[in-house]
Write a protein that holds these residues in place. Structure first.
Motif, short mmCIF file in Angstrom:
data_model
loop_
_atom_site.label_atom_id
_atom_site.label_comp_id
_atom_site.label_asym_id
_atom_site.label_seq_id
_atom_site.Cartn_x
_atom_site.Cartn_y
_atom_site.Cartn_z
N ALA A 78 -1.07 -2.10 -12.13
CA ALA A 78 -1.96 -1.97 -11.13
C ALA A 78 -2.42 -3.25 -10.10
O ALA A 78 -3.25 -3.25 -9.40
CB ALA A 78 -2.77 -1.37 -10.85
N ASP A 79 -2.61 -4.24 -11.96
CA ASP A 79 -3.79 -5.18 -11.73
C ASP A 79 -2.44 -5.89 -11.28
O ASP A 79 -3.12 -7.50 -11.54
CB ASP A 79 -4.26 -6.00 -13.32
CG ASP A 79 -5.40 -4.04 -13.12
OD1 ASP A 79 -6.30 -4.61 -11.63
OD2 ASP A 79 -5.30 -3.97 -13.97
N ASP A 80 -1.71 -5.70 -11.55
CA ASP A 80 -0.35 -7.23 -11.37
C ASP A 80 -0.44 -8.29 -9.64
O ASP A 80 -0.79 -7.07 -8.66
CB ASP A 80 1.12 -7.00 -11.53
CG ASP A 80 1.35 -7.54 -12.18
OD1 ASP A 80 0.89 -7.82 -13.80
OD2 ASP A 80 3.04 -7.29 -12.96
N SER A 114 0.65 -1.10 -0.37
CA SER A 114 0.48 0.19 0.02
C SER A 114 0.94 1.31 -0.33
O SER A 114 0.43 1.75 -0.28
CB SER A 114 -0.65 0.48 1.24
OG SER A 114 -2.00 -1.39 1.12
N ILE A 115 2.33 0.97 0.38
CA ILE A 115 2.98 2.81 1.12
C ILE A 115 3.49 3.23 -0.72
O ILE A 115 3.47 4.49 -0.08
CB ILE A 115 3.97 1.91 1.46
CG1 ILE A 115 4.29 1.52 2.67
CG2 ILE A 115 5.22 3.46 1.16
CD1 ILE A 115 3.41 2.35 3.84
N PRO A 116 3.22 2.51 -2.12
CA PRO A 116 3.61 3.55 -3.18
C PRO A 116 2.54 4.52 -3.40
O PRO A 116 2.37 5.54 -3.60
CB PRO A 116 3.34 2.41 -4.21
CG PRO A 116 4.01 1.10 -3.83
CD PRO A 116 3.80 1.56 -2.10
N MET A 162 2.68 7.73 -0.77
CA MET A 162 3.08 8.31 -0.31
C MET A 162 3.22 8.62 -1.88
O MET A 162 3.75 9.78 -2.11
CB MET A 162 4.87 7.35 -0.08
CG MET A 162 5.15 6.52 1.49
SD MET A 162 4.58 7.85 2.49
CE MET A 162 6.13 8.39 3.23
N GLY A 163 2.69 8.26 -2.50
CA GLY A 163 2.41 9.75 -3.62
C GLY A 163 3.70 8.81 -5.02
O GLY A 163 4.28 9.36 -6.13
N VAL A 164 3.74 7.46 -4.84
CA VAL A 164 4.60 7.42 -5.66
C VAL A 164 4.71 5.59 -6.55
O VAL A 164 5.59 5.08 -6.71
CB VAL A 164 6.77 6.96 -4.94
CG1 VAL A 164 7.09 7.91 -4.56
CG2 VAL A 164 6.39 6.03 -4.02
N GLU A 165 3.12 6.22 -7.01
CA GLU A 165 2.91 4.72 -7.86
C GLU A 165 3.55 4.91 -8.68
O GLU A 165 3.72 5.57 -9.62
CB GLU A 165 1.05 4.72 -7.80
CG GLU A 165 0.48 4.13 -6.55
CD GLU A 165 -0.68 3.67 -6.37
OE1 GLU A 165 -1.62 2.83 -6.79
OE2 GLU A 165 -1.77 4.53 -7.02
#
Lengths: 207, 314
Positions: free
Chosen positions: B139-141, B99-101, B104-107
């Motif tokens: 993001a679906d991986d 969930s962190i990405p 923290m806005g770094v997806e």
């Protein structure tokens, strides 16, 4: 035998604490009646292989008698327990499918998208998605606040082309019943939340 | 098909891979190799050497999912980084549900490899992040891995990330007491800068039941419990400004913890602003600093910094 059960439904979610167990229990209660919840204070520290052996035993050795529905509650994620349940079930029968549980937050939707990929890779039919913790009505002023945002479950359903089963609001009474092992649907059958669970159960097997 | 034997002795057992039940098990090789044992793994010393430049390592755990581990980890990392003189690292070892990405806005960022290891992703000058989420292509991986494979990536995260000098390394974990947690404990066991664990919970009995299990886990594996953060405590209606309790607090449950000498680091109200901040990666210490919720969190962070510094001087 598990192969004699009429319907096997998995309850899955990528994220923790979104209400898998609550939905699993209420779904079971809405479909029939029964259910119990017990726990101890000691931690179960097992690595994967031991958990897998336990799951196998649950699926093969528990004498359920005659069942119409078997609801399988799972932990969050896409790891040992999930691979094992799916592999083990497939030796006997394919599950009818999976119910995915999410909250409306983007954070939760992200995890559930990964769970959808898990289902598709494992050829598990997705029965639909439930949006839990959707809105909270203030007991003082009756104003509804979307604490964890809103609509995420429905838009996920659209995006992934799966059925949207419905929305369950945040309900203090439901939480308390879950804590105390009380049959919520029976005791609060006229409540909005109980009726939503009822229609969710009906939606599940209606095309 | 991987089918573990019915009487699997468990991978920590001295009989792992060697018991009668292990014959024919696909995991027999890895179990009997001792790789999963807490025995001398050269990586353990390597990890301790690699993380020697970190002052404080803090793990964030909870028995139950969805109580706010990632929220607390992210808020804590951001809070610590408000002091521009310190460097903060945030490591996400939730392999299947990173969930962190997002918080923290770094997806969607990609990790680069250099001579000195994997470069973490920088959120700001003094705040860097590493997560399994950066290794996924979309993001679906889904990461559909069993335990041993997850352990390998955790080992790599601990040994190969080029954090440089850090004052704080906050480690966010998945819920429970299983592979990821055991791996962390065994890989970090030579790190004298591992200060302990923050346990996150919500107020109700069903969550506190899992906290007690988590404390039992910490005790059994020799982890220091720094304290408990109670999240989603009471809801403050934005319309009428009155409080209501969504998750009925178990007073007995919390008292039991206090009696055991587990400190309560603080309580965070159930505030829609927090959920929104996580979904949209908002730095609340920048944008919402007047909110009561943020004041509550700052007190927790302040308290924790003091505890960590005291431990450092012991």
């Amino acid at each position: 035998m598990i192969s004699d059960v009429k319907h096997v439904v998995l309850v899955l979610s990528g994220k923790g604490g979104v209400g898998k167990s609550t939905v699993a229990v209420q779904l079971a209660l809405a479909l029939t009646h029964g259910g119990n919840y017990k726990g101890k204070d000691s931690a179960v520290i097992w690595r994967g292989p031991k958990k897998n052996a336990m799951i196998r035993q649950f699926l093969t050795d528990v004498n359920w008698g005659e069942l119409d529905y078997l609801i399988v509650d799972t932990p969050p994620g896409t790891s040992d327990e999930h691979i094992s349940v799916v592999e083990c079930l497939k030796e006997f029968r394919n599950p009818d499918g999976a119910v995915l549980v999410t909250t409306p937050q983007a954070l939760s939707i992200g995890d559930v998208r990964r769970e959808i990929t898990f289902c598709r890779k494992g050829n598990i039919n997705i029965l639909g998605v439930v949006e839990n913790m959707s809105g909270y009505v203030c007991p003082h002023c009756s104003d509804c606040t979307n604490i964890f945002s809103t609509g995420g479950g429905e838009s996920l359903a659209k995006y992934a082309n799966i059925k949207f089963l419905g929305r369950i609001p945040i309900d203090t009474q439901l939480g308390e019943c879950t804590d105390d092992g009380i049959d919520f649907i029976h005791n609060f059958k006229n409540s909005e939340t109980a009726q939503r669970f009822d229609s969710l159960a009906k939606n599940l097997f209606n095309e | 098909m991987e089918v573990p034997p019915e009487h699997c002795p468990g991978v920590e057992s001295a009989d792992a891979g060697k018991a009668d039940a292990c014959a024919g098990c696909p995991n027999r090789g890895i179990c009997s190799s001792g790789d999963l044992q807490t025995g001398p793994d050269p990586k353990v010393a390597e990890i301790a050497a690699k993380l020697m430049n970190v002052k404080h390592i803090v793990l964030v755990m909870s028995g139950k999912g969805g109580v706010g581990k990632s929220t607390v980890s992210s808020l804590l990392a951001r809070y610590l980084a408000t002091d521009k003189t310190v460097n903060v690292g945030l490591l996400d070892v939730d392999i299947c549900g990173p969930s962190i990405p997002k918080t923290m806005g770094v997806e969607g960022e990609e990790v680069h490899q250099s001579m000195s290891g994997w470069s973490p992703i920088y959120v700001s000058d003094n705040l860097s992040v590493m997560s399994c989420g950066f290794l996924l292509s979309s993001a679906d991986d889904a990461v559909i891995w069993r335990g041993p494979k997850k352990n390998t990536i955790i080992k790599q995260f601990l040994a190969d990330v080029d954090w440089d000098r850090l004052d704080y390394l906050v480690v966010d974990t998945p819920p429970g007491t299983s592979d990821e947690h055991l791996s962390l404990v065994s890989y970090l066991k030579q790190c004298s800068n591992l200060r302990g664990v923050i346990i996150v919970t919500t107020p109700q009995e069903i969550a506190l039941m899992d906290v007690r299990k988590q404390i039992d886990f910490c005790r059994r594996v020799g982890l220091n419990v720094l304290g408990v953060v109670e999240n989603m405590t009471a809801f403050l209606c934005p319309n009428c400004h009155k409080e209501s309790t969504i998750f009925k607090p178990s007073v007995d449950g919390m008292n039991q913890l206090l009696e055991k000498g587990i400190p309560l680091l603080g309580r965070i109200p159930l505030d829609p602003m927090i959920g929104k901040a996580c979904d949209e990666a908002i730095d609340v210490f920048e944008n919402n600093k007047d909110s009561k919720t943020i004041t509550a969190f700052e007190a927790i962070g302040h308290h924790l910094v003091k505890v960590l510094n005291d431990l450092n001087h012991e």
